[in-house]
Design a protein around this motif. Structure first.
Motif, mmCIF file in Angstrom:
data_model
loop_
_atom_site.group_PDB
_atom_site.id
_atom_site.type_symbol
_atom_site.label_atom_id
_atom_site.label_comp_id
_atom_site.label_asym_id
_atom_site.label_seq_id
_atom_site.Cartn_x
_atom_site.Cartn_y
_atom_site.Cartn_z
ATOM 1 N N PHE A 32 15.681 -10.466 -58.413
ATOM 2 C CA PHE A 32 14.722 -10.731 -59.493
ATOM 3 C C PHE A 32 13.414 -11.145 -58.841
ATOM 4 C CE2 PHE A 32 16.297 -15.224 -59.273
ATOM 5 C CZ PHE A 32 15.083 -15.906 -59.269
ATOM 6 N N ARG A 33 12.322 -10.784 -59.490
ATOM 7 C CA ARG A 33 11.002 -11.202 -59.023
ATOM 8 C C ARG A 33 10.296 -11.834 -60.200
ATOM 9 N NH1 ARG A 33 7.566 -6.483 -57.025
ATOM 10 N NH2 ARG A 33 6.010 -8.056 -56.607
ATOM 11 N N ILE A 34 9.654 -12.956 -59.942
ATOM 12 C CA ILE A 34 8.858 -13.574 -60.990
ATOM 13 C C ILE A 34 7.452 -13.758 -60.444
ATOM 14 C CG2 ILE A 34 9.767 -15.873 -60.400
ATOM 15 C CD1 ILE A 34 9.434 -16.017 -63.726
ATOM 16 N N ALA A 35 6.454 -13.450 -61.261
ATOM 17 C CA ALA A 35 5.075 -13.477 -60.772
ATOM 18 C C ALA A 35 4.131 -14.001 -61.837
ATOM 19 C CB ALA A 35 4.650 -12.067 -60.356
ATOM 20 N N LEU A 36 3.044 -14.552 -61.350
ATOM 21 C CA LEU A 36 1.930 -14.931 -62.207
ATOM 22 C C LEU A 36 0.802 -13.963 -61.872
ATOM 23 C CD1 LEU A 36 1.374 -17.292 -64.221
ATOM 24 C CD2 LEU A 36 0.123 -18.385 -62.351
ATOM 25 N N ALA A 37 0.294 -13.292 -62.898
ATOM 26 C CA ALA A 37 -0.766 -12.299 -62.649
ATOM 27 C C ALA A 37 -1.900 -12.529 -63.624
ATOM 28 C CB ALA A 37 -0.214 -10.888 -62.832
ATOM 29 N N ASP A 38 -3.092 -12.054 -63.247
ATOM 30 C CA ASP A 38 -4.177 -12.144 -64.222
ATOM 31 C C ASP A 38 -4.136 -10.919 -65.141
ATOM 32 O OD1 ASP A 38 -5.545 -10.035 -63.061
ATOM 33 O OD2 ASP A 38 -7.014 -11.282 -62.034
ATOM 34 N N ALA A 39 -4.997 -10.924 -66.142
ATOM 35 C CA ALA A 39 -4.950 -9.862 -67.149
ATOM 36 C C ALA A 39 -5.434 -8.522 -66.595
ATOM 37 C CB ALA A 39 -5.782 -10.264 -68.363
ATOM 38 N N ASN A 40 -5.980 -8.526 -65.364
ATOM 39 C CA ASN A 40 -6.387 -7.271 -64.720
ATOM 40 C C ASN A 40 -5.294 -6.719 -63.810
ATOM 41 O OD1 ASN A 40 -9.007 -7.306 -65.845
ATOM 42 N ND2 ASN A 40 -9.617 -8.833 -64.313
ATOM 43 N N GLY A 41 -4.128 -7.336 -63.832
ATOM 44 C CA GLY A 41 -3.019 -6.828 -63.017
ATOM 45 C C GLY A 41 -3.059 -7.283 -61.573
ATOM 46 N N VAL A 42 -3.801 -8.336 -61.289
ATOM 47 C CA VAL A 42 -3.810 -8.876 -59.919
ATOM 48 C C VAL A 42 -2.736 -9.961 -59.845
ATOM 49 C CG1 VAL A 42 -5.157 -10.118 -58.170
ATOM 50 C CG2 VAL A 42 -6.265 -8.401 -59.637
ATOM 51 N N ILE A 43 -1.770 -9.771 -58.937
ATOM 52 C CA ILE A 43 -0.696 -10.754 -58.784
ATOM 53 C C ILE A 43 -1.234 -11.956 -58.011
ATOM 54 C CG2 ILE A 43 1.577 -11.181 -57.761
ATOM 55 C CD1 ILE A 43 2.234 -8.214 -58.323
ATOM 56 N N LEU A 44 -1.132 -13.122 -58.633
ATOM 57 C CA LEU A 44 -1.706 -14.332 -58.032
ATOM 58 C C LEU A 44 -0.659 -15.079 -57.207
ATOM 59 C CD1 LEU A 44 -3.492 -15.471 -61.305
ATOM 60 C CD2 LEU A 44 -4.522 -14.215 -59.401
ATOM 61 N N LYS A 45 0.562 -15.149 -57.745
ATOM 62 C CA LYS A 45 1.649 -15.844 -57.047
ATOM 63 C C LYS A 45 2.937 -15.145 -57.427
ATOM 64 C CE LYS A 45 0.588 -20.226 -58.687
ATOM 65 N NZ LYS A 45 0.954 -21.622 -58.916
ATOM 66 N N GLN A 46 3.912 -15.146 -56.517
ATOM 67 C CA GLN A 46 5.198 -14.542 -56.888
ATOM 68 C C GLN A 46 6.346 -15.100 -56.058
ATOM 69 O OE1 GLN A 46 5.856 -10.409 -55.881
ATOM 70 N NE2 GLN A 46 3.990 -10.393 -54.654
ATOM 71 N N HIS A 47 7.546 -14.881 -56.585
ATOM 72 C CA HIS A 47 8.758 -15.319 -55.901
ATOM 73 C C HIS A 47 9.822 -14.251 -56.116
ATOM 74 C CE1 HIS A 47 11.986 -17.965 -54.533
ATOM 75 N NE2 HIS A 47 12.691 -17.467 -55.530
ATOM 76 N N LYS A 48 10.603 -13.991 -55.055
ATOM 77 C CA LYS A 48 11.653 -12.972 -55.144
ATOM 78 C C LYS A 48 12.932 -13.529 -54.527
ATOM 79 C CE LYS A 48 12.594 -8.392 -53.138
ATOM 80 N NZ LYS A 48 12.008 -7.256 -52.393
#
Ligand SMILES: [Zn+2]
Length: 336
Positions: A32-48
């Motif tokens: 599983f991957r969880i991510a925080l992204a902005d509304a332009n689709g840029v991934i700011l932080k993630q965990h897998k």
């Protein structure tokens, strides 16, 4: 002040996080991957991390919630548009239920909307990962501005998403676009879905490995025997691709047969949906010309002459599920 001038001058301002952010989750049979992204689709932080599907949903959902809280630790909750969840399997998006998944058998009938209703406490959207990927490619990838778009992932299996006039095709309960389970050969090998000769079993990575193994077991010679240590059961699609590139006859024939099958499936898709563009992603698409060459040939031969279609590589790679979920939340909340 100097920073902002510099940022504007270099265009770097575009990568400064937008004020609204999206939480996105991609759950498959392996990770599983969880991510925080902005509304332009840029991934700011993630965990897998491994999804351990054999343990059932309870333990993994609990881990996901912990990681979600970590990602949100320094985020203003009011800035979060919502949580988008991309799941590999048959999904009913309205109630948010994963009905079945071949790689996550213990997750039968998991209600994600219910599971995440209290935490994190903002709206939740759920969809099939390949269905959502077409939204991701449309918003942030190789399908920008294309309203009639099909996304195909050719990997262990074959999944798809169909966009018609800018809208995601869901069907009556959300099971539309299972294009991997359309029949290519009525007398073909059995498919885990219960049918026979599906595009999935005839053209996916699993299908490529299966065809090569059958021929090796029948006594044909190939460099694949050495690559697999003499055990046909260890042959993988990646080995077949590498051997085909190195000039191995059996491997080249298997790749060509599988990709010809894929081409036939794509002709069916073209005649069914009349898309402007078909984007192909997933692990097998990394084979490049070994995939696109035969596919384009078959399409040229078999597509009715008045049709036109562009067949191109997808752009989002491993981020297709995450960014598909982001696109879905952004579109659902802003009406874009
Ligand atoms: Zn099938």
């Amino acid at each position: 002040m100097i920073y902002w001038l510099y940022a504007v001058h270099t265009g770097a301002l575009l990568t400064v996080p937008a004020t609204r952010v999206v939480l996105a989750l991609d759950i498959g049979g392996t990770f599983f991957r969880i991510a925080l992204a902005d509304a332009n689709g840029v991934i700011l932080k993630q965990h897998k991390e491994p999804s351990n599907p054999e343990l059932g949903p309870r333990a993994t959902i609990s881990r996901i919630k912990e990681e979600m809280q970590t990602l949100l630790s320094d985020v203003d909750r009011d800035s979060v548009l919502g949580l988008g969840i991309a799941v590999a399997g048959l999904v009913m998006p309205a109630p948010g239920i994963l009905l079945t998944s071949p790689h996550m058998l213990k997750w039968y009938n998991t209600n994600f909307k219910e599971a995440f209703a209290r935490e994190p406490g903002f709206p939740v959207w759920v969809g099939n990962d390949a269905n959502l990927a077409v939204l991701g490619e449309h918003a942030f990838g190789a399908g920008k501005g294309i309203k009639d778009l099909v996304y195909l992932t050719v990997s262990t299996g074959i999944g798809a998403g169909v966009l018609i006039d800018g809208r995601l095709l869901l069907g009556s309960v959300g099971f539309a676009a299972e294009l991997g389970h359309t029949t290519i050969d009525v007398n073909g090998p059995p498919c885990p879905c219960g049918s026979r000769g599906c595009l999935d079993i005839m053209a996916s990575g699993t299908g490529i490995a299966r065809m090569a193994r059958e021929r090796l077991r029948a006594g044909e010679s190939s460099v694949l025997s050495d690559l697999s240590g003499g055990d046909p059961g260890k042959v993988t699609a990646v080995m077949v691709e590498q051997a085909a590139r190195a000039g191995d006859r059996l491997a080249a024939e298997v790749m060509r047969t599988a990709m010809t099958n894929l081409g036939a499936g794509i002709v069916n898709i073209i005649h069914a949906f009349n898309p402007d563009t078909i984007l192909i992603g997933g692990g097998v698409s990394k084979a490049g010309d070994l995939l696109f060459g035969p596919v384009r040939e078959v399409v040229k031969e078999r597509m009715m002459p008045d049709y036109r279609v562009n067949i191109a590589p997808a752009a989002l790679g491993d981020n297709s599920g995450i960014l598909g979920a982001v696109a879905h939340v952004v579109e659902s909340t802003t009406g874009l």
